[in-house]
Design a protein around this motif. Sequence first.
Motif, PDB file in Angstrom:
ATOM      1  N   ILE A 128      56.226  60.932   1.884  1.00  0.00           N
ATOM      2  CA  ILE A 128      56.804  61.797   2.916  1.00  0.00           C
ATOM      3  C   ILE A 128      56.533  61.061   4.219  1.00  0.00           C
ATOM      4  CG2 ILE A 128      56.781  64.058   4.018  1.00  0.00           C
ATOM      5  CD1 ILE A 128      57.271  64.630   1.219  1.00  0.00           C
ATOM      6  N   VAL A 129      57.590  60.733   4.927  1.00  0.00           N
ATOM      7  CA  VAL A 129      57.412  59.915   6.125  1.00  0.00           C
ATOM      8  C   VAL A 129      58.022  60.586   7.344  1.00  0.00           C
ATOM      9  CG1 VAL A 129      57.475  57.793   4.755  1.00  0.00           C
ATOM     10  CG2 VAL A 129      59.579  58.628   5.823  1.00  0.00           C
ATOM     11  N   ARG A 130      57.525  60.148   8.482  1.00  0.00           N
ATOM     12  CA  ARG A 130      58.106  60.601   9.735  1.00  0.00           C
ATOM     13  C   ARG A 130      58.680  59.366  10.415  1.00  0.00           C
ATOM     14  NH1 ARG A 130      56.166  64.240  14.514  1.00  0.00           N
ATOM     15  NH2 ARG A 130      57.481  63.290  16.065  1.00  0.00           N
ATOM     16  N   ALA A 131      59.925  59.429  10.825  1.00  0.00           N
ATOM     17  CA  ALA A 131      60.555  58.230  11.374  1.00  0.00           C
ATOM     18  C   ALA A 131      61.818  58.561  12.145  1.00  0.00           C
ATOM     19  CB  ALA A 131      60.924  57.276  10.237  1.00  0.00           C
ATOM     20  N   HIS A 132      62.269  57.581  12.915  1.00  0.00           N
ATOM     21  CA  HIS A 132      63.623  57.630  13.439  1.00  0.00           C
ATOM     22  C   HIS A 132      64.548  57.176  12.320  1.00  0.00           C
ATOM     23  CE1 HIS A 132      61.686  57.642  17.408  1.00  0.00           C
ATOM     24  NE2 HIS A 132      62.794  58.210  17.803  1.00  0.00           N
ATOM     25  N   GLU A 133      65.771  57.654  12.390  1.00  0.00           N
ATOM     26  CA  GLU A 133      66.764  57.297  11.389  1.00  0.00           C
ATOM     27  C   GLU A 133      66.804  55.772  11.132  1.00  0.00           C
ATOM     28  OE1 GLU A 133      69.499  60.116  11.260  1.00  0.00           O
ATOM     29  OE2 GLU A 133      69.575  59.432   9.188  1.00  0.00           O
ATOM     30  N   GLU A 134      66.837  54.982  12.223  1.00  0.00           N
ATOM     31  CA  GLU A 134      67.008  53.530  12.105  1.00  0.00           C
ATOM     32  C   GLU A 134      65.856  52.898  11.331  1.00  0.00           C
ATOM     33  OE1 GLU A 134      66.981  55.332  14.839  1.00  0.00           O
ATOM     34  OE2 GLU A 134      68.244  54.518  16.445  1.00  0.00           O
ATOM     35  N   GLY A 135      64.643  53.373  11.617  1.00  0.00           N
ATOM     36  CA  GLY A 135      63.478  52.823  10.948  1.00  0.00           C
ATOM     37  C   GLY A 135      63.504  53.131   9.460  1.00  0.00           C
ATOM     38  N   TYR A 136      63.903  54.358   9.154  1.00  0.00           N
ATOM     39  CA  TYR A 136      63.978  54.781   7.755  1.00  0.00           C
ATOM     40  C   TYR A 136      65.019  53.951   7.006  1.00  0.00           C
ATOM     41  CZ  TYR A 136      64.762  57.811   3.711  1.00  0.00           C
ATOM     42  OH  TYR A 136      64.906  58.298   2.440  1.00  0.00           O
ATOM     43  N   GLU A 137      66.140  53.737   7.671  1.00  0.00           N
ATOM     44  CA  GLU A 137      67.201  52.965   7.027  1.00  0.00           C
ATOM     45  C   GLU A 137      66.805  51.505   6.803  1.00  0.00           C
ATOM     46  OE1 GLU A 137      70.615  53.790   9.420  1.00  0.00           O
ATOM     47  OE2 GLU A 137      70.818  55.794   8.526  1.00  0.00           O
ATOM     48  N   LYS A 138      65.897  51.037   7.650  1.00  0.00           N
ATOM     49  CA  LYS A 138      65.401  49.680   7.494  1.00  0.00           C
ATOM     50  C   LYS A 138      64.500  49.560   6.257  1.00  0.00           C
ATOM     51  CE  LYS A 138      63.136  46.784  10.687  1.00  0.00           C
ATOM     52  NZ  LYS A 138      62.508  46.586  11.995  1.00  0.00           N
ATOM     53  N   LEU A 139      63.679  50.574   6.065  1.00  0.00           N
ATOM     54  CA  LEU A 139      62.704  50.539   4.982  1.00  0.00           C
ATOM     55  C   LEU A 139      63.319  50.873   3.621  1.00  0.00           C
ATOM     56  CD1 LEU A 139      59.724  50.209   4.184  1.00  0.00           C
ATOM     57  CD2 LEU A 139      59.357  52.603   4.775  1.00  0.00           C
ATOM     58  N   TRP A 140      64.310  51.765   3.639  1.00  0.00           N
ATOM     59  CA  TRP A 140      64.872  52.288   2.385  1.00  0.00           C
ATOM     60  C   TRP A 140      65.253  51.186   1.386  1.00  0.00           C
ATOM     61  CZ3 TRP A 140      68.957  52.625  -0.946  1.00  0.00           C
ATOM     62  CH2 TRP A 140      69.002  53.756  -1.774  1.00  0.00           C
ATOM     63  N   PRO A 141      66.046  50.174   1.797  1.00  0.00           N
ATOM     64  CA  PRO A 141      66.446  49.150   0.827  1.00  0.00           C
ATOM     65  C   PRO A 141      65.268  48.377   0.222  1.00  0.00           C
ATOM     66  CG  PRO A 141      67.510  48.772   2.969  1.00  0.00           C
ATOM     67  CD  PRO A 141      66.636  49.949   3.123  1.00  0.00           C
ATOM     68  N   VAL A 142      64.187  48.238   0.983  1.00  0.00           N
ATOM     69  CA  VAL A 142      63.016  47.533   0.442  1.00  0.00           C
ATOM     70  C   VAL A 142      62.370  48.375  -0.653  1.00  0.00           C
ATOM     71  CG1 VAL A 142      60.781  46.492   0.946  1.00  0.00           C
ATOM     72  CG2 VAL A 142      62.614  46.360   2.633  1.00  0.00           C
ATOM     73  N   ALA A 143      62.241  49.666  -0.391  1.00  0.00           N
ATOM     74  CA  ALA A 143      61.637  50.549  -1.388  1.00  0.00           C
ATOM     75  C   ALA A 143      62.501  50.646  -2.635  1.00  0.00           C
ATOM     76  CB  ALA A 143      61.411  51.939  -0.783  1.00  0.00           C
ATOM     77  N   HIS A 144      63.789  50.362  -2.485  1.00  0.00           N
ATOM     78  CA  HIS A 144      64.704  50.462  -3.620  1.00  0.00           C
ATOM     79  C   HIS A 144      65.135  49.094  -4.161  1.00  0.00           C
ATOM     80  CE1 HIS A 144      64.839  54.571  -2.081  1.00  0.00           C
ATOM     81  NE2 HIS A 144      65.155  54.913  -3.311  1.00  0.00           N
ATOM     82  N   LYS A 145      64.323  48.088  -3.880  1.00  0.00           N
ATOM     83  CA  LYS A 145      64.518  46.745  -4.445  1.00  0.00           C
ATOM     84  C   LYS A 145      65.846  46.088  -4.061  1.00  0.00           C
ATOM     85  CE  LYS A 145      63.585  47.588  -8.877  1.00  0.00           C
ATOM     86  NZ  LYS A 145      63.272  47.339 -10.284  1.00  0.00           N
ATOM     87  N   GLN A 146      66.417  46.556  -2.964  1.00  0.00           N
ATOM     88  CA  GLN A 146      67.674  45.914  -2.555  1.00  0.00           C
ATOM     89  C   GLN A 146      67.416  44.852  -1.499  1.00  0.00           C
ATOM     90  OE1 GLN A 146      70.220  49.115  -1.364  1.00  0.00           O
ATOM     91  NE2 GLN A 146      70.094  50.112  -3.357  1.00  0.00           N
ATOM     92  N   LYS A 147      66.180  44.799  -1.045  1.00  0.00           N
ATOM     93  CA  LYS A 147      65.846  43.862   0.008  1.00  0.00           C
ATOM     94  C   LYS A 147      64.384  43.471  -0.134  1.00  0.00           C
ATOM     95  CE  LYS A 147      67.800  43.641   4.628  1.00  0.00           C
ATOM     96  NZ  LYS A 147      68.029  44.357   5.869  1.00  0.00           N
ATOM     97  N   ARG A 148      64.028  42.264   0.340  1.00  0.00           N
ATOM     98  CA  ARG A 148      62.632  41.849   0.302  1.00  0.00           C
ATOM     99  C   ARG A 148      61.941  42.273   1.581  1.00  0.00           C
ATOM    100  NH1 ARG A 148      61.592  38.382  -3.964  1.00  0.00           N
ATOM    101  NH2 ARG A 148      59.548  39.327  -3.623  1.00  0.00           N
TER     102      ARG A 148
END
Lengths: 186, 214
Positions: B188-208
């Motif tokens: 459960i995270v607190r973030a601005h939309e942009e920050g969350y969108e940056k992290l999401w692909p890493v957590a989902h193995k789409q990005k290193r």
Amino acid sequence: MKAVEEELLEMKDTSELMLDLAYSSLLYHNQDIAEEVFNLEQKVNELQDSISTKILENNEDMDPDKSFILFKMADSIERFADAALDIADVVLRDIELHPVIKESLKDSDEFMVRKEILKGAFLDGKTLEESEMTTKIGMKVIAIRRGDNWSYGPDKEVKLKAGDIIFARGPRESEEQLNKWTRVNL
Amino acid sequence: MKNREKKKELEEDHAEISYEDTSVRELLTLMKDNSELIADLAYASMVFENEELADEVRHLESQMDKMMYQIRLKSMLGARTINAAEQLSGLLQVASAAEQISDAAEDMVKLLDAQVDLKPILPHLLKKADEKVFTLNVEEGSDLVGKTLGELRLESVTGVRVIAIRHKKKWFYGPDGETKLKGKDLLIVRAHEEGYEKLWPVAHKQKRWKELVG
């Protein structure tokens, strides 16, 4: 009824800004910032009054569950704002701050910083959005002082200039990066 | 009679903390950090209508009461001059503000117990706030797995602050730099939309992860 929801959101964002400003005013013993917390408290109260009035006026058309939820949320948020006011009040009283307050704030997870932007630094001439301060280093600018003018809770279009003093909050590890961005790197 | 019982109850309640050797400085830091966490958790429990998060809000609130009591005791012991007393009263005012925040947060989560349907209103509303709460699944095999929050410098690289983690069926609240992320964790995270969108692909193995750091 959309307006009520927007007002509630504004209350939430304002109360969070107030808390950041309140802790920052304590850390730097800054009366200007503490006074702004007082001004914002007024704003939060006005928003709450407006929400209550609108809910009561539209009593018949509004789903009672919804009225109840909005009332309760506004009440809790107003109490967050009151707490911020109490913190700022310590700064506005004419007593010396206990040294432990500052030490405790410095130990906190969330770090408050104050930096001056030097001429030619990375941030000089950039808007907050262009600086990517929130997304790249997790720092949120809560106030900018330019000469005698203050801008509190600046929006992302605000352009930073040399000589600006920025107050920000964010993770401790980002302070070094912020140092680099505010100074001139040779 | 009733009062006496209540008093006894309170004394027992406080007995365990009365002699703890925590300094005023540590207490105040903890109270400030907790007040921020508790507000975030309260909003998160509203957004996700989650009872477990709400329980943690209640738990933290009772901890805050105890810390408030302790910081009062310690401050009183420290006040030997009028000047010291004035300064300490300021310090107590800050502590008490943090405690008020936790009270307000606890009051907020009572909405979950009320017989009202939050869904059509709150989640939708709070999603429009400046900083929002999100959930994030850490996929097995993603670059986040096995790293501590400190190693990643997660907040400074993405602006995303983790407020709670569910690992298997267990919850961890207010993680610190030493907290290690594991596969299948729910954050459960607190973030601005942009920050969350940056992290999401890493957590989902789409990005290193190193693509974000570089």
